[in-house]
Scaffold this motif. Structure first.
Motif, mmCIF file in Angstrom:
data_model
loop_
_atom_site.group_PDB
_atom_site.id
_atom_site.type_symbol
_atom_site.label_atom_id
_atom_site.label_comp_id
_atom_site.label_asym_id
_atom_site.label_seq_id
_atom_site.Cartn_x
_atom_site.Cartn_y
_atom_site.Cartn_z
ATOM 1 N N ARG B 127 0.849 -1.196 0.000
ATOM 2 C CA ARG B 127 0.000 0.000 0.000
ATOM 3 C C ARG B 127 0.881 1.240 0.000
ATOM 4 O O ARG B 127 1.830 1.339 0.772
ATOM 5 N N SER B 129 0.634 5.488 0.163
ATOM 6 C CA SER B 129 -0.296 6.553 0.534
ATOM 7 C C SER B 129 0.419 7.896 0.555
ATOM 8 O O SER B 129 1.636 7.979 0.765
ATOM 9 N N HIS B 150 -4.664 10.220 -0.397
ATOM 10 C CA HIS B 150 -4.867 9.194 -1.420
ATOM 11 C C HIS B 150 -4.014 7.978 -1.076
ATOM 12 O O HIS B 150 -2.877 8.126 -0.629
ATOM 13 N N SER B 151 -4.576 6.797 -1.289
ATOM 14 C CA SER B 151 -3.796 5.581 -1.067
ATOM 15 C C SER B 151 -4.195 4.541 -2.107
ATOM 16 O O SER B 151 -5.336 4.547 -2.610
ATOM 17 N N GLU B 152 -3.256 3.679 -2.410
ATOM 18 C CA GLU B 152 -3.499 2.643 -3.417
ATOM 19 C C GLU B 152 -2.938 1.305 -2.955
ATOM 20 O O GLU B 152 -1.819 1.225 -2.442
ATOM 21 N N LYS B 157 -8.435 1.396 -3.821
ATOM 22 C CA LYS B 157 -7.988 2.785 -3.956
ATOM 23 C C LYS B 157 -8.860 3.656 -3.067
ATOM 24 O O LYS B 157 -10.073 3.467 -2.996
ATOM 25 N N SER B 158 -8.236 4.608 -2.439
ATOM 26 C CA SER B 158 -8.972 5.501 -1.553
ATOM 27 C C SER B 158 -8.529 6.948 -1.782
ATOM 28 O O SER B 158 -7.330 7.230 -1.844
ATOM 29 N N SER B 159 -9.517 7.814 -1.940
ATOM 30 C CA SER B 159 -9.221 9.237 -2.072
ATOM 31 C C SER B 159 -10.138 9.998 -1.124
ATOM 32 O O SER B 159 -11.316 9.639 -0.974
ATOM 33 N N ASP B 186 -13.870 5.554 -2.221
ATOM 34 C CA ASP B 186 -12.997 4.388 -2.352
ATOM 35 C C ASP B 186 -13.504 3.450 -3.438
ATOM 36 O O ASP B 186 -14.706 3.422 -3.743
#
Lengths: 202, 406
Positions: B127, B129, B150-152, B157-159, B186
């Protein structure tokens, strides 16, 4: 030959003297212009009838950044306006009394030549509470009545400002790591700040 | 505590209780997390930079990289890779029959319920971020904080965007109100029927939080918060599985050959709310205590109580040792079933989960944080923690890091 030498020296001395006198006059003229320009830009200069001394040494105190910040202050602040008016009247009173004591025999304030003229500060101090804060605070005054013995002054907050007193403690990142684990190992979360803080670990 | 810190602390008291320090801080921390029984290991690295621009603006930037390896227990079919071609075709046909009856996602079939076993499924993921938060202070020293994150991961995926406002209420800056709002958008990749497809599902999260902070004395602060969370979208865990009994032959009896492996299924909406009370006080200049209590309740019938206490001892100049204890008590979700009961089966349709994190349990955390201010510029942090749940789960983690002020 000796006569010629004397004449040359005398001529050189006269030229030098004329230059010195001219320079002194130029300096005086410049100084007067500076004083007048400062006066014209100052608040007190807006009421020349109150202060009539022809030569004043104006000392200005300026704090770095204050001038630019002033424009952001609210246009009205009744406390500050009162203070400014009191400051003006103080200046007037002081100079009037000085005029009365020293200039009675002459009857003219023009003879007053104070070394340091008091000036009113034309810049407002930072306001303390926003109107929204003042309005909202009306709903919490009961806290003062029930729980607060004595208001804590700004200079008493050194301990409160220490990192160890902040919710995250001396090592804030430890809370961040722990929160990620609790969120992934339990089903509940909240109360530790909004989720936009960068965890992204849901 | 060194002079430079004291001076900066004194100067920041003039700002109020915002506790802002006019300094730039670069920090690097690494966490090693290990679950007992060799289940999950996590290595998490965090790089953070805090920049103050005068007294009106601050910028917080952070980067994170973590890797997850190990195995997580869930229902699986025993020896599913050692079956004949005919058996595979038979299972596939039964799976399609079952899927035709229910809208829930079915992942596998075994002709005998005894073949379903809780096994560890290996996993590996990384992950990345990034987050940024800008703090803006107005002439009243009220603060706006605007954030982006933001994280991937491989399948997630999360924003998020966030905003919060700190409003001082009195001249002495002893009372303040904080209002915060965050929106997360997400996306996750979810397994389809029989693990044969993957579809993208959305998750939207709204967090709202408001709080009141009150300075009680020159050495104590009280804080109360109210928070509300709204989750909407695919809230299930597609890596976790359950067993569903489906009456294929429609004889109103679920026999041993009518159980299916199905995906974890949770409601699409979850509303949670709660409150948190915090109290910080400095007993002596060398001893500071922090205490908090949090109550949580949500629409899945989960509730929890969390109590924490920590004491920070400044044993030497700039050396802090902080033992911490956290007690957590959680009530189970209405659709949760303990996988260790005699018949942990769900019906053909409806929500269901065997995720023990949704169950009824308590947990204790014992932590110790050591912070050492080596010089006026350098600070070392070290933490060790032990976490133990009442349902046999336990984990430990350690964090080590360094902060550089410039």
């Amino acid at each position: 030959m000796i006569l010629k030498i004397h004449l040359v020296i005398s001529a050189a001395f006269m030229v030098f003297s004329v230059q010195v006198v001219a320079a002194e006059k130029l300096t005086l003229l410049t100084a007067e212009r500076q004083v007048s320009s400062e006066e014209s830009s100052h608040v007190i200069a807006q009421a020349p009838s109150q202060i009539t001394s022809s030569v004043r040494v104006v000392k200005k105190y300026k704090t770095k950044g204050r001038t630019s910040a002033t424009s952001k202050y609210p246009a009205t602040d009744e406390h500050t306006e009162q203070g400014r008016e009191q400051g003006k009247s103080l200046v007037k009173t002081t100079l009037a009394e000085k005029s009365k004591n020293e200039g009675n025999s002459v009857g003219s304030a023009k003879q007053i030549k104070p070394l340091l003229a008091l000036v009113a500060i034309d810049q407002k101090p930072p306001p303390s509470v926003s109107p929204a804060g003042q309005w909202l605070n009306k709903g919490f005054t009961w806290i003062d009545d029930w729980f607060i013995d004595k208001e804590v002054k700004p200079w008493q907050k050194a301990k409160l400002a220490e990192p160890v007193m902040s919710p995250a403690g001396v090592a804030p990142v430890m809370k961040k790591f722990a929160s990620k684990i609790y969120i992934s190992k339990a089903a509940t979360f909240g109360g530790d700040g909004i989720a936009g803080g960068g965890c992204g670990c849901k | 505590m060194n002079k430079k810190i004291k001076i900066s602390l004194l100067s920041c008291t003039a700002i109020g209780s915002g506790l802002a320090q006019a300094e730039q801080v670069l920090s690097l921390h690494q966490m090693q997390y290990q679950e007992d029984d060799d289940r999950i290991k996590v290595a998490d690295t965090s790089l953070a930079l805090k920049l103050d621009f005068g007294v009106d603006y601050s910028l917080d930037l952070s980067l994170g990289y973590d890797s997850v390896t190990g195995a997580s227990p869930t229902w699986q079919i025993a020896n599913s890779r050692q079956i004949s071609a005919n058996e595979a075709i038979f299972r596939q046909n039964e799976l399609e029959l079952g899927q035709a009856i229910t809208d829930e996602t079915l992942l596998g079939y075994a002709h005998d319920v005894s073949q379903y076993q809780i096994q560890r499924v290996s996993l590996e993921d990384t992950r990345k971020s990034a987050a940024a938060a800008l703090t803006i202070r107005d002439v009243y020293r009220n603060e706006w904080v605007l954030g982006l994150a933001h994280s991937e991961e491989d399948d997630y995926k999360s924003s998020s965007v966030s905003a919060s406002y700190l409003l001082f209420l009195d001249k002495g800056k002893n009372r303040s109100v904080n209002i915060g709002f965050a929106y997360l958008n997400d996306k996750t990749l979810v397994f389809g029927t029989g693990y044969q497809s993957r579809t993208e599902e959305k998750i939207q999260v709204i967090n709202f939080e408001t709080g009141l902070t009150q300075v009680l004395s020159p050495t104590s602060v009280f804080d109360v918060k109210l928070f509300f969370n709204h989750d909407n979208g695919y809230l299930s865990n597609h890596y976790l599985t359950i067993l569903r009994g489906i009456d294929i032959n429609e004889d109103d009896v679920i026999t041993d050959d009518e159980y299916f492996l199905a995906s974890d299924s949770r409601p699409d909406v979850r509303n949670g709310f709660g409150t948190k009370l915090s109290y910080s006080t400095q007993f002596w200049p060398w001893l500071t205590g922090q205490f908090s209590y949090r109550y949580y309740q949500d629409s899945w019938s989960i509730n929890s109580h969390t109590a924490s206490a920590s004491l920070s001892f400044e044993i030497f100049d700039g050396v802090f040792i902080t033992p911490e204890y956290i007690r957590y008590q959680q009530g189970q979700a209405e659709f949760y079933l303990n996988p260790n009961v005699k018949e942990p089966y769900f019906t053909a349709s409806g929500d269901g989960s065997n995720d023990t994190r949704l169950g009824d349990f308590s947990a204790d955390t014992y932590g110790l944080i050591i912070s050492y201010q080596v010089t006026s510029d350098w600070q070392l942090d070290l933490a060790v923690n032990r976490y133990q749940q009442s349902n046999q789960f336990a984990a430990s983690w350690a964090v080590m890091g360094v902060n550089y002020r410039f």
